[in-house]
Design a protein around this motif. Structure first.
Motif, PDB file in Angstrom:
ATOM      1  N   ARG A  31      62.323  39.469  73.722  1.00  0.00           N
ATOM      2  CA  ARG A  31      62.725  41.074  73.335  1.00  0.00           C
ATOM      3  C   ARG A  31      64.284  40.884  73.596  1.00  0.00           C
ATOM      4  O   ARG A  31      64.984  41.611  74.369  1.00  0.00           O
ATOM      5  N   GLY A  32      64.965  39.908  72.904  1.00  0.00           N
ATOM      6  CA  GLY A  32      66.295  39.720  73.103  1.00  0.00           C
ATOM      7  C   GLY A  32      66.757  38.376  73.690  1.00  0.00           C
ATOM      8  O   GLY A  32      66.310  38.084  74.906  1.00  0.00           O
ATOM      9  N   PHE A  34      70.245  36.677  75.355  1.00  0.00           N
ATOM     10  CA  PHE A  34      71.574  37.373  75.962  1.00  0.00           C
ATOM     11  C   PHE A  34      72.309  36.008  76.405  1.00  0.00           C
ATOM     12  O   PHE A  34      71.822  35.088  77.079  1.00  0.00           O
ATOM     13  N   THR A  49      74.027  39.870  72.453  1.00  0.00           N
ATOM     14  CA  THR A  49      72.521  40.031  72.321  1.00  0.00           C
ATOM     15  C   THR A  49      72.039  39.397  71.213  1.00  0.00           C
ATOM     16  O   THR A  49      72.613  40.092  70.239  1.00  0.00           O
ATOM     17  N   TYR A  51      68.480  39.369  68.752  1.00  0.00           N
ATOM     18  CA  TYR A  51      67.157  39.831  68.812  1.00  0.00           C
ATOM     19  C   TYR A  51      66.148  39.105  67.636  1.00  0.00           C
ATOM     20  O   TYR A  51      64.948  39.241  68.256  1.00  0.00           O
ATOM     21  N   ASN A  92      61.975  39.262  78.231  1.00  0.00           N
ATOM     22  CA  ASN A  92      60.401  39.422  77.709  1.00  0.00           C
ATOM     23  C   ASN A  92      59.892  40.795  77.594  1.00  0.00           C
ATOM     24  O   ASN A  92      60.649  41.534  77.601  1.00  0.00           O
ATOM     25  N   ASN A  93      58.570  40.681  77.056  1.00  0.00           N
ATOM     26  CA  ASN A  93      57.868  41.935  76.670  1.00  0.00           C
ATOM     27  C   ASN A  93      57.338  42.605  77.847  1.00  0.00           C
ATOM     28  O   ASN A  93      56.581  43.681  77.757  1.00  0.00           O
ATOM     29  N   GLY A  95      58.964  43.821  80.199  1.00  0.00           N
ATOM     30  CA  GLY A  95      59.947  44.976  80.663  1.00  0.00           C
ATOM     31  C   GLY A  95      60.999  44.672  81.057  1.00  0.00           C
ATOM     32  O   GLY A  95      61.702  44.941  81.876  1.00  0.00           O
ATOM     33  N   ASN A  96      61.894  43.993  79.968  1.00  0.00           N
ATOM     34  CA  ASN A  96      63.414  43.615  80.304  1.00  0.00           C
ATOM     35  C   ASN A  96      63.617  42.674  81.379  1.00  0.00           C
ATOM     36  O   ASN A  96      64.828  42.737  81.807  1.00  0.00           O
ATOM     37  N   MET A  97      62.866  42.105  82.063  1.00  0.00           N
ATOM     38  CA  MET A  97      63.365  41.084  83.121  1.00  0.00           C
ATOM     39  C   MET A  97      63.600  39.880  82.093  1.00  0.00           C
ATOM     40  O   MET A  97      63.291  39.413  81.228  1.00  0.00           O
ATOM     41  N   LEU A  98      65.074  39.358  82.807  1.00  0.00           N
ATOM     42  CA  LEU A  98      65.712  38.219  82.142  1.00  0.00           C
ATOM     43  C   LEU A  98      65.183  37.041  83.094  1.00  0.00           C
ATOM     44  O   LEU A  98      65.161  36.755  84.212  1.00  0.00           O
ATOM     45  N   PHE A 100      66.690  33.238  83.371  1.00  0.00           N
ATOM     46  CA  PHE A 100      68.087  32.459  82.970  1.00  0.00           C
ATOM     47  C   PHE A 100      67.812  31.059  82.974  1.00  0.00           C
ATOM     48  O   PHE A 100      67.088  30.643  83.637  1.00  0.00           O
ATOM     49  N   GLY A 101      68.727  30.527  81.938  1.00  0.00           N
ATOM     50  CA  GLY A 101      68.835  28.994  81.863  1.00  0.00           C
ATOM     51  C   GLY A 101      69.650  28.689  83.090  1.00  0.00           C
ATOM     52  O   GLY A 101      70.563  29.434  83.873  1.00  0.00           O
TER      53      GLY A 101
END
Lengths: 110, 115
Positions: A31-32, A34, A49, A51, A92-93, A95-98, A100-101
């Motif tokens: 879900r995005g 970034f 961002t 999508y 991810n889906n 709940g907006n948790m990122l 990171f690489g």
């Protein structure tokens, strides 16, 4: 498990030498995607961002693109002030948790 | 310029001290976050607040205690820290938590050194 991998870890360019940074991802229900820029000792600065596959966004010398498996950050004719660490992250889906690489440290020499 | 403001920018504390990190945002965001970042590593999520309530605690040791007094403020209370807790602590906010595609905006960070 969600995973984001960036390559290369470090990249040295001469001023004006265009190149691309890679971000490969396996994120359930992306879900995005970034992109952030981070200068030493500072917080990440939001860049883009993306999508959906095929989407492109541009800002000055930077252009971000997205496919179903990876994203690229293209840097055209970079300048020394573009030197920074570039982070990509997948949302991810759940709940907006990122996720990171590890980041790519870009050094542009005059 | 970031609209997420963190204070102090630098903090040195002893292992027996109690101190707090503060964060403020005026973008009307309803989700606020604490991240920890070690040198040459990406940020790691610690806590998420949604509408002033703690919604996620990523198994953070109890020596870190978050507090959200109102929708604009976020604190991180520190007590009995260890030298390995030295890091850059980042506050962040987004319009909502749990909504897809929300952009998370970061503050400049607070450099913490535990001696």
């Amino acid at each position: 498990e969600d995973q984001v991998t960036q390559s290369p870890e470090a990249l040295r360019l001469q001023e004006g030498e265009s190149s691309s940074l890679n971000c490969s991802y396996t994120v359930s229900g992306l879900r995005g995607l970034f992109w952030y820029r981070q200068d030493p000792g500072k917080g990440p600065e939001f860049l883009f961002t993306l999508y959906s596959a095929g989407e492109e966004k541009e800002k000055e010398r930077l252009k971000a693109t997205l496919t179903k498996k990876e994203s690229f950050l293209h840097i055209t004719a970079p300048k020394p002030e573009d030197s920074a660490t570039y982070l990509c992250a997948g949302g991810n889906n759940a709940g907006n948790m990122l996720t990171f690489g590890g980041g790519t440290r870009l050094m542009v020499k005059p | 310029d970031t609209e997420v403001t963190q204070t102090p920018k630098h903090l040195v504390m002893g292992m027996t001290n109690k101190k707090s990190l503060k964060c403020e945002q005026h973008m009307g965001h309803r989700a606020m976050y604490w991240y920890k970042q070690k040198a040459k590593k990406p940020p790691e999520l610690m806590f998420v607040y949604s509408y002033e309530k703690l919604s996620i605690n990523e198994s953070v040791p109890s020596r870190f205690s978050p507090e959200c007094p109102n929708s604009s403020l976020l604190n991180l209370h520190l007590h009995a820290l260890q030298p390995e807790d030295s890091a850059l602590y980042l506050c962040a906010s987004s319009q909502e938590a749990g909504l897809t595609g929300n952009t998370i905006y970061f503050g400049e960070g607070s450099w913490l050194t535990v001696v």
